[in-house]
Structure formats: structure tokens, C-alpha cells
Design an enzyme around this catalytic site. Sequence first.
Site, PDB file in Angstrom:
ATOM      1  CG  ASP A   9      -1.849   1.144   1.306  1.00  0.00           C
ATOM      2  OD1 ASP A   9      -1.708   2.108   0.512  1.00  0.00           O
ATOM      3  OD2 ASP A   9      -2.752   1.105   2.161  1.00  0.00           O
ATOM      4  CB  SER A  23      -4.794  14.274 -13.359  1.00  0.00           C
ATOM      5  OG  SER A  23      -6.009  14.529 -14.022  1.00  0.00           O
ATOM      6  CE1 TYR A  69      -7.123  11.429  -9.471  1.00  0.00           C
ATOM      7  CE2 TYR A  69      -7.835  13.174 -10.967  1.00  0.00           C
ATOM      8  CZ  TYR A  69      -7.159  11.992 -10.739  1.00  0.00           C
ATOM      9  OH  TYR A  69      -6.500  11.374 -11.780  1.00  0.00           O
ATOM     10  CB  ALA A 105      -6.264  19.410  -3.618  1.00  0.00           C
ATOM     11  CB  ILE A 159      -6.191   7.441 -19.909  1.00  0.00           C
ATOM     12  CG1 ILE A 159      -5.246   8.657 -19.994  1.00  0.00           C
ATOM     13  CG2 ILE A 159      -5.540   6.187 -20.490  1.00  0.00           C
ATOM     14  CD1 ILE A 159      -4.801   9.078 -21.375  1.00  0.00           C
TER      15      ILE A 159
HETATM   16  P1  NAP Z   1      -6.777   2.436 -12.329  1.00  0.00           P
HETATM   17  O1  NAP Z   1      -7.065   1.608 -13.518  1.00  0.00           O
HETATM   18  O2  NAP Z   1      -7.844   2.601 -11.304  1.00  0.00           O
HETATM   19  O3  NAP Z   1      -5.438   1.877 -11.628  1.00  0.00           O
HETATM   20  C1  NAP Z   1      -4.968   2.436 -10.441  1.00  0.00           C
HETATM   21  C2  NAP Z   1      -3.755   1.674  -9.979  1.00  0.00           C
HETATM   22  O4  NAP Z   1      -3.309   2.244  -8.741  1.00  0.00           O
HETATM   23  C3  NAP Z   1      -4.037   0.210  -9.734  1.00  0.00           C
HETATM   24  O5  NAP Z   1      -2.942  -0.563 -10.128  1.00  0.00           O
HETATM   25  C4  NAP Z   1      -4.218   0.151  -8.232  1.00  0.00           C
HETATM   26  O6  NAP Z   1      -3.911  -1.134  -7.768  1.00  0.00           O
HETATM   27  C5  NAP Z   1      -3.178   1.179  -7.771  1.00  0.00           C
HETATM   28  N1  NAP Z   1      -3.437   1.682  -6.424  1.00  0.00           N
HETATM   29  C6  NAP Z   1      -4.501   2.395  -5.991  1.00  0.00           C
HETATM   30  N2  NAP Z   1      -4.387   2.652  -4.679  1.00  0.00           N
HETATM   31  C7  NAP Z   1      -3.211   2.091  -4.277  1.00  0.00           C
HETATM   32  C8  NAP Z   1      -2.529   2.015  -3.031  1.00  0.00           C
HETATM   33  N3  NAP Z   1      -3.036   2.568  -1.904  1.00  0.00           N
HETATM   34  N4  NAP Z   1      -1.346   1.360  -2.981  1.00  0.00           N
HETATM   35  C9  NAP Z   1      -0.815   0.791  -4.086  1.00  0.00           C
HETATM   36  N5  NAP Z   1      -1.419   0.842  -5.299  1.00  0.00           N
HETATM   37  C10 NAP Z   1      -2.601   1.482  -5.383  1.00  0.00           C
HETATM   38  O7  NAP Z   1      -6.349   3.915 -12.739  1.00  0.00           O
HETATM   39  P2  NAP Z   1      -5.583   4.467 -14.041  1.00  0.00           P
HETATM   40  O8  NAP Z   1      -6.605   5.116 -14.879  1.00  0.00           O
HETATM   41  O9  NAP Z   1      -4.695   3.428 -14.604  1.00  0.00           O
HETATM   42  O10 NAP Z   1      -4.742   5.642 -13.344  1.00  0.00           O
HETATM   43  C11 NAP Z   1      -3.346   5.562 -13.129  1.00  0.00           C
HETATM   44  C12 NAP Z   1      -2.862   6.946 -12.736  1.00  0.00           C
HETATM   45  O11 NAP Z   1      -3.156   7.863 -13.786  1.00  0.00           O
HETATM   46  C13 NAP Z   1      -3.547   7.511 -11.485  1.00  0.00           C
HETATM   47  O12 NAP Z   1      -2.632   8.230 -10.715  1.00  0.00           O
HETATM   48  C14 NAP Z   1      -4.597   8.432 -12.065  1.00  0.00           C
HETATM   49  O13 NAP Z   1      -4.949   9.461 -11.157  1.00  0.00           O
HETATM   50  C15 NAP Z   1      -3.859   8.965 -13.275  1.00  0.00           C
HETATM   51  N6  NAP Z   1      -4.746   9.502 -14.304  1.00  0.00           N
HETATM   52  C16 NAP Z   1      -5.662   8.728 -14.914  1.00  0.00           C
HETATM   53  C17 NAP Z   1      -6.488   9.281 -15.887  1.00  0.00           C
HETATM   54  C18 NAP Z   1      -7.516   8.486 -16.612  1.00  0.00           C
HETATM   55  O14 NAP Z   1      -8.280   9.101 -17.390  1.00  0.00           O
HETATM   56  N7  NAP Z   1      -7.608   7.190 -16.455  1.00  0.00           N
HETATM   57  C19 NAP Z   1      -6.363  10.632 -16.212  1.00  0.00           C
HETATM   58  C20 NAP Z   1      -5.408  11.394 -15.559  1.00  0.00           C
HETATM   59  C21 NAP Z   1      -4.599  10.813 -14.614  1.00  0.00           C
HETATM   60  P3  NAP Z   1      -4.594  -1.833  -6.485  1.00  0.00           P
HETATM   61  O15 NAP Z   1      -6.038  -1.412  -6.463  1.00  0.00           O
HETATM   62  O16 NAP Z   1      -4.352  -3.257  -6.737  1.00  0.00           O
HETATM   63  O17 NAP Z   1      -3.829  -1.327  -5.313  1.00  0.00           O
END
Ligand code: NAP
Length: 243
Positions: free
Chosen positions: A59, A138, A151, A153, A184
Site C-alpha cells: 500500500d 492529471s 483529487y 488538490a 484515458i
Molecule cells: P486504475 O485503472 O484505477 O489503476 C490504479 C492503480 O493504482 C491500480 O494498479 C491500483 O492497484 C493502484 N493503487 C490504488 N491505490 C493504491 C494504493 N493505496 N497502494 C498501491 N497501489 C494502489 O487507474 P488508471 O486510470 O490506470 O490511473 C493511473 C494513474 O493515472 C492515477 O494516478 C490516475 O490518477 C492517473 N490519471 C488517470 C487518468 C484516466 O483518465 N484514467 C487521467 C489522468 C490521470 P490496487 O487497487 O491493486 O492497489
Amino acid sequence: MSNRAIIVTGASRGIGAAIARELAAAGYDLALVARSEGPLNELAAELNGDVKVKAWPGDISNWEEVETIVKEVHAEFGAIYGLVNNAGVTQDGLFVRMSPENWQKPVDINLNGTFYFTRAAAPIMMRQREGRIINISSVIGLTGNAGQANYAASKAGIIALTKSVAKELGGRGVTANAVAPGFIATEMTHDLPEKVRTDMLRQIPLKRFGEGKDVAGVVKFLLSEEASYITAQTLVVDGGMIS
Ligand code: NAP
């Protein structure tokens, strides 16, 4: 650049898994971090081969766990060249109804988690006199968004943290940059109402949602020799959405 070790957090799915695939194909050894052990082990098994890929379940919002992971990764690989702070969560809600707990969650995971990993890895990189820190922020951290004050902030904090770290560590050959994705297509954005998705698509000049590999390619670039004079920057990867 081959066989240098990179830590990728949030690698169990979505953008993090795409980054892991891209970096393994580019010849980097990888330490994959997330809480879900199953998907993490599966991805490590899939990618392990020409490069060494190992899973470190944990975590990122827990400092002791992060410190232990970084120590173990360093012992396993002998060096840590790159750190990709990608793990993140949303906890959306209108600001006037936002409880302190709902405020806290993205801050604990997104911002504190990025601080913990960077804090644990930075001394190692400084001693090596080389290192690359890449923090996934982001576009919401640049623009703000109704329903995402917590988010936004946390993601704006990541950008400020990145710039500060870049200034402190630059003299030791360590760069720090942020990547700010737009929309994404991952689990994080999967459940958004159809109307929100259609409205968003209208605002994207490239007329498509991004994919994990769109972000992964930029991360690979920031780890490359070609990016060695880039630091303290935020690269927006959003198909032109906030331009
Ligand atoms: P996602 O599919 O929900 O994946 C999130 C990842 O973070 C998962 O591997 C999750 O794994 C891990 N995670 C969450 N809480 C955690 C914790 N406490 N400890 C360790 N791992 C943790 O999200 P995503 O879309 O791929 O996003 C990845 C990053 O890109 C994030 O920082 C998100 O804010 C950023 N982002 C995404 C978008 C978008 O449109 N998708 C846009 C801008 C920025 P577990 O649940 O197994 O821990």
C-alpha cells in the site's frame, strides 16, 4: 539503457500495467507495486524473461511499507534508475458535501504515496548520481474540476512536489518530471455516465480517448537518454483537451 531497474506503482492494471509492458519491451528491469497481489504476480510472470520483473505487493499510502519495498528493490537490483509514481485513486463528490474522510483518501494515496516513494528512493538516486522520477499527475491538477476538489488538490500537489524535487536533486544528476494525462480509457474512467463521456469527447481535438500506451510512450521517453536535459516539467497527454 537496457537492464536498468525501474519501480512502477499502480502496475496491477490500467495505465501502470501499460507502462510496465512498454518499459519491459524497452529492456528495463521492473519492480511492480500495487495492493492486488494476483494481477501483479500475473503481470510479473508475463513480462519476466529477457528482463527481470518482480512484484512487490503493498500500500503506497503506508510509509513503513514503502520504505521496506524500496530497500528490498534496491537490494534485489543493486540500483534504482527510475521511479514511476503512477498509483492513484479518485473519491468524487461535491465539495460542499465532502467529508474529511473523502477529502483525505486521494491525498493519502496520490500525494502522500508519491512523497513516500520519492522520499525513499531519492537518497539512493543521489548517491548513484543518476535517476529519473516520473510522477503521474492529471490535467485535473492543472484545471481543477467540479466534484473532484480532493483529487485535483492531490494532483496539483504532485506537480509542485515534482518541481521542488527537481530543483533539489538536479545537481546530483536526478531529473523529476510530471505527466498529466487527460481522459484515458481505464477502470478509473469506465463508470462515468455516457453523457459525461460524450461531452468530454467533444472537447478533445484528436477525437478519441487516450489509451494507456499513449501515457506509457511518454514515460519511456522521459526515462530515455534523449530526455536527459528535461526536468521540472509537466507533460500534458490529453489529445489537446485543455489547450
Ligand atoms: P486504475 O485503472 O484505477 O489503476 C490504479 C492503480 O493504482 C491500480 O494498479 C491500483 O492497484 C493502484 N493503487 C490504488 N491505490 C493504491 C494504493 N493505496 N497502494 C498501491 N497501489 C494502489 O487507474 P488508471 O486510470 O490506470 O490511473 C493511473 C494513474 O493515472 C492515477 O494516478 C490516475 O490518477 C492517473 N490519471 C488517470 C487518468 C484516466 O483518465 N484514467 C487521467 C489522468 C490521470 P490496487 O487497487 O491493486 O492497489
